[in-house]
Scaffold this active site. Structure first.
Site, PDB file in Angstrom:
ATOM      1  N   SER A 141      -5.836   3.335   4.397  1.00 55.68           N
ATOM      2  CA  SER A 141      -5.388   2.495   3.283  1.00 55.68           C
ATOM      3  C   SER A 141      -6.547   1.830   2.549  1.00 55.68           C
ATOM      4  CB  SER A 141      -4.407   1.424   3.788  1.00 55.68           C
ATOM      5  OG  SER A 141      -3.594   0.963   2.745  1.00 55.68           O
ATOM      6  N   SER A 191       0.796  -1.235   0.000  1.00 59.96           N
ATOM      7  CA  SER A 191       0.000   0.000   0.000  1.00 59.96           C
ATOM      8  C   SER A 191       0.823   1.277   0.000  1.00 59.96           C
ATOM      9  CB  SER A 191      -0.953   0.006   1.199  1.00 59.96           C
ATOM     10  OG  SER A 191      -2.037  -0.868   0.972  1.00 59.96           O
ATOM     11  N   LYS A 250       0.158   3.692  -2.727  1.00 55.27           N
ATOM     12  CA  LYS A 250      -0.943   4.650  -2.645  1.00 55.27           C
ATOM     13  C   LYS A 250      -0.426   6.087  -2.520  1.00 55.27           C
ATOM     14  CE  LYS A 250      -4.690   1.784  -0.702  1.00 55.27           C
ATOM     15  NZ  LYS A 250      -4.160   0.466  -0.338  1.00 55.27           N
TER      16      LYS A 250
END
Length: 402
Positions: free
Chosen positions: A170, A115, A118
């Site tokens: 997230s 993640s 991101k």
């Protein structure tokens, strides 16, 4: 006899130059995971039927960020204390203000970002979408493999609120909703990779907007440090990761609720500015976070770490402590983060600051080059031999067949 000796001497010199030239051209040692991440443990990276897996990203000829960034293992300033031990396969400590790399471990090892990618998606969102723009998630957006914020298909959310959900919690559903708004998943991934290239992140290729593993996905602790450094200059990003909790308004069929920042150092580590966590089975644990103490801002990235024997956030905390200790002593940096305006030279010939600077420095140090000196020695040896043989021929001592 003298002529034979001189000819033998010339042959010895010439033969001695061959291994010398080979040694000069020898390739440097290849660090672990220099080309691709370790093999996956599941099928998440298999391309669709009939689609070929992407080729590995080219490896730059010169280490991006300085010569020491090409070293293997732990890299610390000369004379500095040994960095704390971690479970991470690679990590980077940086000064957020100067872009100096304070210490590192396998900085360009290619790992899966999970993640942490991101962060790159957030930068694309900040560039292209207005904070007050309304996003209406689709059924597909709301049905993503979680971790999820809990978006409702057909609900209405501002970009600013979703950015908080993306970075604080997230949310994979948020990542997909952003991708839909940006033109679809393939288009969003393309934009993410274009931005990574613009920033000089030569180890990074996004395969999904969320960080779920996909074919060809890779990044490095160096690249994620570079991306985080750039992201912290964007007020929307910095504000989102520093937020402890935010209220998600009621939507059709779902009451209002709060989400809390999942970064455990926020509010517990002195001067913590925020960060991002990540995990997949293939990537293992990934982490980025920064803090400010005594006027210095330090950030750390860890990749392919494990939560045992100590939680990854505790390992990050120990590295941040070490980074601040180095900053207080003004220890010499071991590298630098490249400027987005001048990315480094890659194997494909892209422009670079440290690559070009390195080439210029090498030219100043030895403008003639190793090959030039070898050829000069060869020619000089031949000229000397010819002169001596010609001298003896004038005396009637020409070469004889034996």
């Amino acid at each position: 006899m003298r002529r034979g000796f001189l000819l033998s001497l010339v042959l010895v010199v010439l033969s001695g130059l061959v291994p010398f030239a080979g040694t000069a051209a020898a390739a440097p040692a290849v660090c672990p995971d220099a080309v691709v991440p370790p093999p996956p443990v599941d099928t998440s990276e298999q391309p669709p039927p009939g689609v070929a897996a992407p080729a590995p990203l080219p490896v730059p000829k010169a280490a991006v960020g300085g010569a020491r960034m090409g070293e293997c293992g732990v890299i610390s300033p000369s004379g500095a204390p040994v960095p704390p031990d971690t479970t991470a396969a690679s990590w980077v400590l940086q000064d957020l203000d100067t872009g100096e790399v304070l210490a590192a471990k396998n900085p360009h090892a290619r790992q899966r970002p999970a993640s942490l990618i991101k962060t790159l998606l957030a930068l694309v969102v900040i560039r292209e979408l207005k904070p007050d723009q309304i996003i209406v998630p689709t059924v597909e957006d709301a049905s993503q493999e979680c971790t999820c914020v809990g978006l409702v298909a057909g609900g209405q959310y501002t970009v600013d609120l979703l950015l908080h959900g993306l970075l604080m919690h997230s949310g994979n559903d948020v990542a997909h909703a952003f991708a839909t708004a940006l033109g679809g998943v393939p288009e969003t991934v393309r934009k993410m990779n274009e931005l990574a290239a613009e920033l000089g992140a030569t180890d990074t290729r996004a395969a999904t907007p969320s960080g779920l593993d996909g074919p060809g996905m890779s990044a490095s602790a160096y690249d994620l440090s570079l991306i985080f450094n750039y992201a912290m200059k964007q007020p929307e990003f910095a504000a989102s990761i520093a937020t402890r909790a935010v209220q998600i308004p009621a939507q059709p069929g779902k009451p209002a609720f709060s989400i809390v920042n999942d970064n455990k150092l926020l509010g517990t580590y002195t001067g913590f500015l925020g960060g991002k966590t990540g995990f997949t089975d293939d990537a293992r644990h990934t982490y980025v976070g920064g803090a400010e103490q005594n006027g210095r801002r330090v950030a750390v990235v860890l990749m392919r770490a494990e939560n045992r024997p100590a939680p990854v956030v505790n390992q990050a905390k120990a590295l941040l402590d070490y980074g601040f200790a180095l900053a207080r002593t003004n220890a010499s940096p071991v590298g630098h983060l490249v400027s987005p305006a001048a990315p480094e030279v890659s194997a494909e010939g892209a422009a670079s600051d440290s690559g070009v600077a390195g080439a210029e420095a090498a030219a100043e140090k030895d403008p003639f080059g190793v090959t030039g000196w070898i050829l000069t020695l060869v020619v000089a040896a031949i000229i000397v031999a010819g002169f001596v043989i010609g001298h003896y021929r004038k005396k009637g001592q020409g070469p004889q067949a034996y």
